[in-house]
Design an enzyme around this catalytic site. Structure first.
Site, PDB file in Angstrom:
ATOM      1  N   LYS A  90       9.091 -19.480  23.256  1.00 24.10           N
ATOM      2  CA  LYS A  90      10.037 -18.433  22.878  1.00 24.10           C
ATOM      3  C   LYS A  90      10.921 -18.108  24.076  1.00 24.10           C
ATOM      4  CE  LYS A  90       7.518 -16.619  19.078  1.00 24.10           C
ATOM      5  NZ  LYS A  90       8.185 -17.277  17.961  1.00 24.10           N
ATOM      6  N   LYS A 101      11.157 -28.053   5.464  1.00 22.77           N
ATOM      7  CA  LYS A 101      12.461 -28.290   6.115  1.00 22.77           C
ATOM      8  C   LYS A 101      12.972 -29.664   5.702  1.00 22.77           C
ATOM      9  CE  LYS A 101      11.755 -25.419  10.239  1.00 22.77           C
ATOM     10  NZ  LYS A 101      12.834 -24.453  10.250  1.00 22.77           N
ATOM     11  N   ARG A 139       0.816  -1.218   0.000  1.00 20.09           N
ATOM     12  CA  ARG A 139       0.000   0.000   0.000  1.00 20.09           C
ATOM     13  C   ARG A 139       0.843   1.258   0.000  1.00 20.09           C
ATOM     14  NH1 ARG A 139      -4.202  -0.851   4.704  1.00 20.09           N
ATOM     15  NH2 ARG A 139      -2.295  -1.681   5.555  1.00 20.09           N
ATOM     16  N   HIS A 149       5.805 -23.698   6.703  1.00 21.36           N
ATOM     17  CA  HIS A 149       7.180 -23.831   6.225  1.00 21.36           C
ATOM     18  C   HIS A 149       7.918 -25.014   6.847  1.00 21.36           C
ATOM     19  CE1 HIS A 149       8.288 -21.438   9.815  1.00 21.36           C
ATOM     20  NE2 HIS A 149       9.504 -21.929   9.664  1.00 21.36           N
ATOM     21  N   HIS A 155       2.719 -25.974  12.765  1.00 21.81           N
ATOM     22  CA  HIS A 155       4.019 -26.653  12.695  1.00 21.81           C
ATOM     23  C   HIS A 155       4.055 -27.946  13.512  1.00 21.81           C
ATOM     24  CE1 HIS A 155       5.112 -23.004  10.821  1.00 21.81           C
ATOM     25  NE2 HIS A 155       5.499 -22.329  11.874  1.00 21.81           N
ATOM     26  N   LYS A 214       0.458 -19.195   6.778  1.00 26.32           N
ATOM     27  CA  LYS A 214      -0.186 -19.548   8.035  1.00 26.32           C
ATOM     28  C   LYS A 214      -0.174 -18.342   8.984  1.00 26.32           C
ATOM     29  CE  LYS A 214       1.893 -20.180  11.557  1.00 26.32           C
ATOM     30  NZ  LYS A 214       3.020 -19.426  12.209  1.00 26.32           N
TER      31      LYS A 214
HETATM   32  C1  BG6 Z   1       6.618 -19.017  12.423  1.00 21.27           C
HETATM   33  C2  BG6 Z   1       6.052 -18.423  13.677  1.00 21.27           C
HETATM   34  O1  BG6 Z   1       5.622 -19.673  11.698  1.00 21.27           O
HETATM   35  O2  BG6 Z   1       7.647 -19.941  12.755  1.00 21.27           O
HETATM   36  C3  BG6 Z   1       7.156 -17.740  14.471  1.00 21.27           C
HETATM   37  O3  BG6 Z   1       5.040 -17.482  13.348  1.00 21.27           O
HETATM   38  C4  BG6 Z   1       8.297 -18.689  14.718  1.00 21.27           C
HETATM   39  O4  BG6 Z   1       6.643 -17.239  15.694  1.00 21.27           O
HETATM   40  C5  BG6 Z   1       8.750 -19.367  13.429  1.00 21.27           C
HETATM   41  O5  BG6 Z   1       9.362 -17.954  15.269  1.00 21.27           O
HETATM   42  C6  BG6 Z   1       9.748 -20.467  13.727  1.00 21.27           C
HETATM   43  O6  BG6 Z   1      10.293 -20.939  12.535  1.00 21.27           O
HETATM   44  P1  BG6 Z   1      11.736 -21.639  12.494  1.00 21.27           P
HETATM   45  O7  BG6 Z   1      11.881 -22.098  11.082  1.00 21.27           O
HETATM   46  O8  BG6 Z   1      12.720 -20.606  12.893  1.00 21.27           O
HETATM   47  O9  BG6 Z   1      11.655 -22.762  13.477  1.00 21.27           O
END
Ligand code: BG6
Length: 497
Positions: free
Chosen positions: A347, A183, A50, A179, A241, A149
């Site tokens: 985290k 991996k 935007r 994602h 995940h 996601k």
């Molecule tokens: C993301 C989350 O999908 O995955 C994040 O929104 C997280 O909060 C991240 O930090 C972790 O991904 P990776 O590949 O670093 O384990």
């Protein structure tokens, strides 16, 4: 290394083109695939945002982002000159029907190439953007749309998004990205389980004592605190995940690598998850939130400090979100009946460490009875990060005379050492799969909704029971409740504190 096959010429349109995901993950991934020669001449990356700016201003930002986010020594000025030729920027407002002219113009005359539309935006925009493409006649036969996601924030909102996007795109044109499925080690789980005869007969009840899945992050929520405040770790990490890891670890062998064969098996696992609701949440789940602490000797702020800085800027109120979840779950089927699966993710934990541990049972009878010969049960560890690999631990006799002494030893395989190549980031793999039109590594609608339904039950249980977050100090392995969850079953998390 396998030869890389180029994709067909494409236009990749990225909504959220100025956002964090585009800068940190998508553009670096595209840079790598381009450098490895996978993108044919004439392909285009069209970033949409935007913010009013021209191509040159956008490219400045991209150049800086690549320098900051590519690995050490990976930014190459010469290659950047070539890569920047692919990238352009269009101003568009997805929610304004008059805001599509620039993008329409940019795409006109390129209807016969692959058109991939990546929505790196809030999920509330997925439906309106899909509608915008449809209303502007921009959906071609070779179009596909990628949804980042989380798809929604519960099963009802996910279904509504899926309905709205599904009115514009066919299911095989919709790529719901997680994602973790890109991996290498996650894919290696399929190779390990179904490319070897060794493990499959041992995989389940009767031989496996329990399974642990840890996804520990060192980073805090940082700038994403406003998002996290209404999301929390259960929605951000477990619904997608961790559920995908559970599915790939627990599913029955699919009949082929066909996209639906794999997704059908994953769906069966999701549907077999024993519900965790009001009556079970207290015993089976732990929510945590970090306070200020230190990681690797560096002081780090607590979640509330980060929230307070946002409150000053945007007036955000504390929604009670958790930054840590641990839980014990069960899969109600023949293979896994009675085998607990423990999950934890958080985290600002001690270190970045993700791993699936399959802990086997004790031998039924030990012929090595005295203390020096205590037996440790076998363990298979599948390390996702930071050092991807597989480790199988077993008992062996210590060499030499002096008695029959046993010790636990490990067969340890580091993939990077074994294959001697740079590991591609998950987004590199997934973006290429999108451009190829292969949906196997993406989530089907029913999978996403089934995962949400199970998570909805936990959220409702937390709300009804008023289960609060427990404090943990940044730089530890999480709240004490998480250790107690396993303690009660006579087990402990690995790695141990
Ligand atoms: C993301 C989350 O999908 O995955 C994040 O929104 C997280 O909060 C991240 O930090 C972790 O991904 P990776 O590949 O670093 O384990």
């Amino acid at each position: 290394m396998a030869k890389l096959i180029p994709v067909d010429v494409f236009d990749l349109v990225i909504f959220g083109g100025t956002g964090d995901l585009a800068m940190r993950k998508l553009l670096p991934a595209l840079y790598h695939r381009h450098r490895d020669g996978q993108f044919p001449e004439g392909s285009r990356i069209i970033a949409v945002g935007r913010q009013d700016m021209d191509d040159a201003a956008y490219l400045d930002i991209v150049g800086q982002a690549l320098q900051a986010n590519l690995g050490e020594g990976e930014f190459d000025a010469e290659h950047w000159e070539r890569f920047r030729g692919l990238v352009s920027y269009v101003v568009a407002d997805a929610l304004n029907p008059d805001g599509w002219a620039g993008l329409r113009q940019r795409l006109e005359g390129h209807e016969d190439r692959t058109r991939a539309i990546y929505l790196a935006t809030a999920p509330s925009l997925f439906g309106p953007i899909a509608d915008g493409f449809s209303a502007n006649g921009l959906i071609t036969e070779r179009s596909r749309i990628v949804l980042e996601k989380p798809v929604g924030h519960d099963s009802a909102s996910a279904a509504a998004i899926n309905d709205q996007v599904g009115r514009c795109f066919r299911e095989n044109q919709i790529f719901r990205i997680d994602h973790y499925l890109g991996k290498e080690t996650v894919q290696n789980l399929l190779a390990l389980r179904f490319g070897n005869t060794l493990f499959e007969p041992l995989w389940g009840r009767g031989v496996v004592d329990h399974v642990q899945i840890t996804v520990a992050e060192r980073l805090g929520v940082g700038d994403r605190v406003a998002f996290y405040n209404t999301t929390g770790a259960l929605r951000d990490m477990v619904q997608n995940h961790m559920m995908q890891l559970v599915c790939l670890m627990a599913m029955e062998p699919p009949s082929s690598l066909d996209h639906d064969a794999i997704r059908d098996e994953k769906l069966k696992v999701l549907r077999a998850l024993k519900p965790i609701g009001f009556d079970e949440v207290r015993a089976n789940t732990v929510r945590g939130r970090y306070s200020a602490g230190a990681i690797d000797g560096q002081a780090v702020p607590g979640y509330m400090d980060e929230l307070a800085s946002q409150q000053q800027k945007k007036g955000v109120t504390d929604d009670g979100a958790e930054t840590f979840v641990a839980m014990k779950l069960e899969i109600d089927n023949w293979r896994w009946s009675g085998v607990p699966i423990y999950l934890r993710t958080g985290k600002r934990l001690k270190t970045k460490h993700s791993e699936i541990i399959v802990q086997f049972q004790d031998v039924p009878h030990s012929i090595f009875s005295d203390k020096t010969r205590a037996l440790e049960p076998n363990r298979l560890s599948i390390r996702l990060q930071p050092d991807e690999g597989v480790e199988l631990s077993f008992m062996a006799k210590e060499p030499g005379p002096g008695g029959f002494n046993l010790r636990q030893v490990a067969l340890d395989l580091s993939f990077e050492e074994a294959f001697g190549i740079r590991y591609h980031d998950a987004y590199e793999r997934l973006l290429v799969e999108v451009l190829r039109g292969n949906t196997a590594l993406f989530m089907r609608r029913d999978e996403v909704e089934a995962a949400w339904k199970w998570v909805d039950g936990i959220i409702a249980g937390w709300e009804e029971s008023g289960q609060k977050t427990e404090n943990y100090v940044a730089g530890t392995w999480g709240p004490t409740g998480a250790s107690m969850l396993l303690d009660r079953d006579g087990r402990s998390w690995l790695p141990e504190d």
